[in-house]
Design a protein around this motif. Structure first.
Motif, PDB file in Angstrom:
ATOM      1  N   SER A 137       0.826  -1.204   0.000  1.00 50.75           N
ATOM      2  CA  SER A 137       0.000   0.000   0.000  1.00 50.75           C
ATOM      3  C   SER A 137       0.865   1.261   0.000  1.00 50.75           C
ATOM      4  O   SER A 137       0.585   2.229  -0.717  1.00 50.75           O
ATOM      5  CB  SER A 137      -0.913  -0.019   1.226  1.00 50.75           C
TER       6      SER A 137
ATOM      7  N   ARG B 233       1.642   6.755  -6.989  1.00 52.61           N
ATOM      8  CA  ARG B 233       0.603   7.728  -7.358  1.00 52.61           C
ATOM      9  C   ARG B 233       1.053   9.151  -7.070  1.00 52.61           C
ATOM     10  O   ARG B 233       0.623  10.081  -7.752  1.00 52.61           O
ATOM     11  CB  ARG B 233      -0.687   7.385  -6.620  1.00 52.61           C
TER      12      ARG B 233
ATOM     13  N   ALA C 234      -8.234   7.543  -6.984  1.00 52.64           N
ATOM     14  CA  ALA C 234      -7.188   6.713  -6.398  1.00 52.64           C
ATOM     15  C   ALA C 234      -6.566   7.429  -5.212  1.00 52.64           C
ATOM     16  O   ALA C 234      -6.338   8.635  -5.245  1.00 52.64           O
ATOM     17  CB  ALA C 234      -6.120   6.416  -7.444  1.00 52.64           C
ATOM     18  N   GLY C 235      -6.299   6.673  -4.160  1.00 47.19           N
ATOM     19  CA  GLY C 235      -5.668   7.257  -2.979  1.00 47.19           C
ATOM     20  C   GLY C 235      -5.440   6.202  -1.924  1.00 47.19           C
ATOM     21  O   GLY C 235      -5.613   5.004  -2.174  1.00 47.19           O
ATOM     22  N   LYS C 236      -5.023   6.664  -0.755  1.00 45.75           N
ATOM     23  CA  LYS C 236      -4.759   5.749   0.352  1.00 45.75           C
ATOM     24  C   LYS C 236      -5.619   6.207   1.527  1.00 45.75           C
ATOM     25  O   LYS C 236      -5.626   7.403   1.854  1.00 45.75           O
ATOM     26  CB  LYS C 236      -3.282   5.820   0.696  1.00 45.75           C
TER      27      LYS C 236
ATOM     28  N   ASN D 182      -6.525  -3.507  -5.418  1.00 50.95           N
ATOM     29  CA  ASN D 182      -5.808  -4.391  -6.332  1.00 50.95           C
ATOM     30  C   ASN D 182      -6.680  -4.860  -7.486  1.00 50.95           C
ATOM     31  O   ASN D 182      -6.759  -6.051  -7.787  1.00 50.95           O
ATOM     32  CB  ASN D 182      -5.244  -5.601  -5.584  1.00 50.95           C
TER      33      ASN D 182
ATOM     34  N   ALA E 219      -7.828   1.914   6.623  1.00 53.19           N
ATOM     35  CA  ALA E 219      -6.462   2.422   6.743  1.00 53.19           C
ATOM     36  C   ALA E 219      -5.506   1.293   7.134  1.00 53.19           C
ATOM     37  O   ALA E 219      -5.864   0.452   7.951  1.00 53.19           O
ATOM     38  CB  ALA E 219      -6.404   3.515   7.807  1.00 53.19           C
ATOM     39  N   PRO E 220      -4.298   1.255   6.590  1.00 59.20           N
ATOM     40  CA  PRO E 220      -3.731   2.155   5.578  1.00 59.20           C
ATOM     41  C   PRO E 220      -3.744   1.560   4.168  1.00 59.20           C
ATOM     42  O   PRO E 220      -2.716   1.553   3.493  1.00 59.20           O
ATOM     43  CB  PRO E 220      -2.302   2.312   6.078  1.00 59.20           C
ATOM     44  N   GLN E 221      -4.903   1.100   3.700  1.00 62.33           N
ATOM     45  CA  GLN E 221      -4.953   0.488   2.368  1.00 62.33           C
ATOM     46  C   GLN E 221      -4.975   1.542   1.265  1.00 62.33           C
ATOM     47  O   GLN E 221      -5.624   2.577   1.406  1.00 62.33           O
ATOM     48  CB  GLN E 221      -6.217  -0.359   2.223  1.00 62.33           C
ATOM     49  N   SER E 222      -4.313   1.235   0.154  1.00 63.45           N
ATOM     50  CA  SER E 222      -4.437   2.034  -1.056  1.00 63.45           C
ATOM     51  C   SER E 222      -5.536   1.410  -1.906  1.00 63.45           C
ATOM     52  O   SER E 222      -5.680   0.188  -1.939  1.00 63.45           O
ATOM     53  CB  SER E 222      -3.131   2.024  -1.855  1.00 63.45           C
ATOM     54  N   GLY E 223      -6.295   2.245  -2.605  1.00 64.71           N
ATOM     55  CA  GLY E 223      -7.355   1.701  -3.440  1.00 64.71           C
ATOM     56  C   GLY E 223      -7.959   2.754  -4.333  1.00 64.71           C
ATOM     57  O   GLY E 223      -7.386   3.837  -4.512  1.00 64.71           O
ATOM     58  N   VAL E 224      -9.104   2.398  -4.896  1.00 61.23           N
ATOM     59  CA  VAL E 224      -9.812   3.312  -5.793  1.00 61.23           C
ATOM     60  C   VAL E 224     -11.271   3.369  -5.363  1.00 61.23           C
ATOM     61  O   VAL E 224     -11.900   2.327  -5.171  1.00 61.23           O
ATOM     62  CB  VAL E 224      -9.714   2.819  -7.262  1.00 61.23           C
TER      63      VAL E 224
END
Lengths: 301, 413
Positions: free
Chosen positions: A13, A20, B241-243, B272, B281-286
């Motif tokens: 992550s 990004r 997109a963000g975290k 993914n 938190a703290p995952q990145s995703g859309v």
């Protein structure tokens, strides 16, 4: 439902977030891609950061001309499979154009000359950010480097003037001519990389797995026999079952004796080993205690 | 397996690098070739013993001077946990680099030299630990071997430090007497300090609770990028997109977008490249929204709550990190998450004296490594939290307009 994130997910992550930020902050980034495992993981992470969109940067390889054919073949195939642009620039061309002197000696490496081609390529395409697969666990000068590492217009790193880097806030503001080296997998270790490759079922060039190869034994290191090294009659050459822990030039990357045929075998081997990745396999780091730092100061990755 | 990020802090020569070297060495996380290399260097220097500090002091200038200039990050793991260590410099000149290492730390080890007790740098580092709201504090009283492992000295230092800790409201405080050089109470218990009944340092690190390092209650999602492929197969795809910086977002939930303050409904979440019911938190995703709203990088998607603030006049504590002083009326850029906007310093309310913790009212400027409270006016509103409430949305950086250097760590009030 548990809201605990496993460490590999945390690292992933964080890396996606960094990718990004590059896309958000820079006009003309590039992803430095050699076909080695760390840059393959970078590509995999970029897919996660930007798909279903296209990458906001090309893949760029600075080819020394001394690469393993297996890595080059893999490089081309991967770029083609994911449909992203690959730019290759050759150190051999730079040597001719600039009249550079090729290093001499038994294992003459073009490693240092790579910097010229890299800086020329940055200038040619006006890249303002170059994403690379360096990890802080590799080497102690690397352990000191920020995730966003600002380089002056000569590509130089000044370890005493690094920008403070707070939380997950990355400052990519630069003047024209400068560029930022970005290291999304700074916080990953060699073992993290392998565990991730296994978990994500990431394909790798065959040389990472055990195979038979003609090698020259030199100071306890196994160097692949290739047209790029000097072989003397007194050298001991034999065919051994080997694999590579890291893939650089054929002239300066040593193989390790191994029977590891699967990712599980490799992971077990790395857990059991008592030597570091670079210590075991890189001749170029042995020159002096500050070999890596000195190269970085001159614009090396 | 979980991950603990910690930082070591202390004055010059308090033994931070030695402690880390010892921790790695005794937990068998140093590899043979690395050990060989530092053995060789130690010999070249004519030292009798192995200098474990050489393991982390990776720069030429550091080895020449025997001091740590910049943060070195080190990695090790035990069967219980993975660790990322920020080995930060203790030298006053490099306090900004210590702040760098401290900003992401879940725990800080503050080293005190048993011979010197609490000194100015101990206070300075403790103030930083408190300002940066590091959730766990371990005070390691080092060099016990040089004071004959004397329990009274240890207890006296604890008494002194308790005053500092109280004044700074430090949380989850633990004391431990050690000798980093000899390995007492690092990974193995000390045979010279049977009066100490607590855990050794590694046990402490392995058992610290990580619950309060991620806030799952207050949901914040700073948008980094809008993904819009506009291809034949995906003509209408529009994902943010963000975290997730804190909290949890679920499909179907109502959210508010700042600064527009428009409301919307989450129609889909991808992690993914697969659709999921929730992201935390703290995952990145859309994130996808049902409504067609104009959102771009720098905006923040939130679930409204009491903590959240939106302002253009903002009070903040600033750790100043530049040679050029911070002055009233000067313009900077402020970067909060992915948003960058110009900001001007309206006034400096006070400067914090690191020795006495007293506040000096209305100073004219702040110098390198000083801590001040300021009011800034931003060109466009920021949506933030007080740093002490929510670390992940409460910090920002000040950037010099012309040099682009990061000059200040901003902690919103």
């Amino acid at each position: 439902m548990s809201y605990q994130l496993d460490y590999l997910d945390q690292l992933e992550s964080e890396s996606i977030h960094i990718f990004r930020e590059v896309a958000g902050q820079f006009e003309r980034p590039a992803l430095l891609f050699s076909g080695g495992k760390d840059s393959i993981v970078l590509v995999h992470l970029a897919l996660k950061a930007f798909r279903p969109g296209k990458f906001p940067f090309p893949l760029v390889h600075i080819d020394t001309g001394h690469n393993f054919p297996e890595a080059l073949e893999f490089r081309d195939k991967l770029a083609n499979d994911i449909g992203e642009k690959l730019i290759v620039r050759n150190v051999g061309d730079t040597i001719k154009e600039k009249g550079l002197t090729e290093p001499k000696g038994k294992f003459a490496s073009r490693n240092a000359l790579q910097t010229y081609t890299l800086l020329d390529t940055i200038q040619e395409f006006e890249f303002d950010a170059c994403i690379g697969g360096a990890r802080r666990d590799e080497e102690k000068a690397r352990a000191k480097e920020r995730i966003f590492s600002v380089r002056d217009d000569f590509g130089q790193w000044n370890p005493k003037l690094q920008r403070p880097e707070l939380w997950n806030t990355y400052n990519g503001k630069i003047h024209k001519g400068e560029n930022v080296r970005v290291f999304p997998i700074s916080n990953w270790t060699e073992l993290d990389i392998w565990n991730y490759i296994k978990r994500e079922k990431i394909e790798l060039p065959s040389i990472y797995f055990s195979h038979d190869r003609e090698v020259l034994e030199f100071q306890e290191q196994l160097i692949a026999v290739s047209p790029f090294i000097q072989i003397e009659p007194s050298d001991s050459i034999s065919v051994k079952s080997v694999r590579y822990r890291t893939v650089g030039d054929m002239t300066c990357t040593a193989a390790v004796a191994s029977e590891a045929h699967t990712l599980d075998d490799i992971i077990n081997e790395i857990i059991a080993t008592n030597t570091s990745e670079r210590g075991q396999t890189r001749i170029d780091d042995r020159v002096s205690e500050a070999a890596m730092e000195d190269r970085k100061k001159n614009g090396y990755f | 397996m979980d991950l603990l990020r910690f930082i070591t802090a202390g004055s010059v020569d308090d033994g931070k690098s030695t402690l880390i070297g010892r921790l790695l060495y005794d937990s068998k996380n140093i590899l043979v070739d690395q050990l060989d290399a530092i053995e060789r260097s130690s010999k070249n220097r004519g030292d009798g013993s192995i200098d474990l500090a050489l393991l982390t002091d990776g720069l030429r200038a550091e080895r020449e001077q025997g001091i740590t200039i910049d943060v070195a990050y080190k990695y090790f793991s035990t069967p219980k946990r993975k660790f990322i260590i920020a080995d930060a410099p203790g030298h006053i000149q490099y306090t900004r680099n210590m702040v760098t290492g401290a900003s992401n730390a879940d725990l800080i080890i503050i080293l005190i030299d048993a011979r010197n007790g609490v000194v100015e740098q101990t206070r300075r580092h403790s103030i930083i630990a408190s300002l940066l709201n590091i959730p766990n504090v371990v005070v390691a009283i080092n060099k016990m071997d040089l004071v004959d492992y004397d329990q009274d000295i240890y207890t006296d230092i604890i008494q002194d430090y308790n005053e500092v800790a109280e004044a700074l409201s430090l949380k989850n405080l633990v004391y431990i007497p050690i000798s980093a050089l000899n390995g007492d109470n690092i990974v193995d218990p000390s045979e010279f300090m049977d009066w100490y009944k607590g855990k050794n340092l590694l046990e402490l690190l392995e058992s610290v609770e990580l619950h309060d390092t991620v806030d799952l209650e207050h949901s914040r999602f700073p948008v980094q990028l809008v993904i819009r492929p506009q291809t034949a197969e995906l003509p209408d795809y529009r994902g943010y997109a963000g975290k997730v910086s804190s909290g949890i977002f679920k499909k179907g939930e109502k959210v508010t977008i700042y600064p527009s303050e428009l409301e919307a409904t989450i129609s889909d979440i991808e992690v993914n490249s697969s659709s999921v019911a929730e992201i935390f938190a703290p995952q990145s995703g859309v994130i996808h929204l049902a409504e067609d709203i104009d959102i771009s990088r720098g905006d923040i998607i939130v679930k409204k709550d009491a903590l959240l603030k939106t302002n253009q006049e903002i009070e903040a504590i600033v750790c100043w990190m530049d040679e050029k002083p911070l002055t009233v009326g000067k313009r900077y850029l402020i970067q909060h998450n992915s948003k960058v906007t110009p900001a001007v310093v309206r006034n400096i309310a006070y400067k914090l004296d690191v020795n006495t913790l007293e506040k000096q009212e209305n100073p004219e400027k702040a110098l390198l490594n000083e801590v001040v409270e300021i009011t800034i006016k931003t060109a466009s509103p920021l949506t933030y939290d007080a740093y002490q409430d929510l670390r992940t949305n409460g910090g920002a950086i000040l950037i010099d307009e012309s040099s682009f250097v990061t000059v200040g760590a901003v902690l919103f009030k």
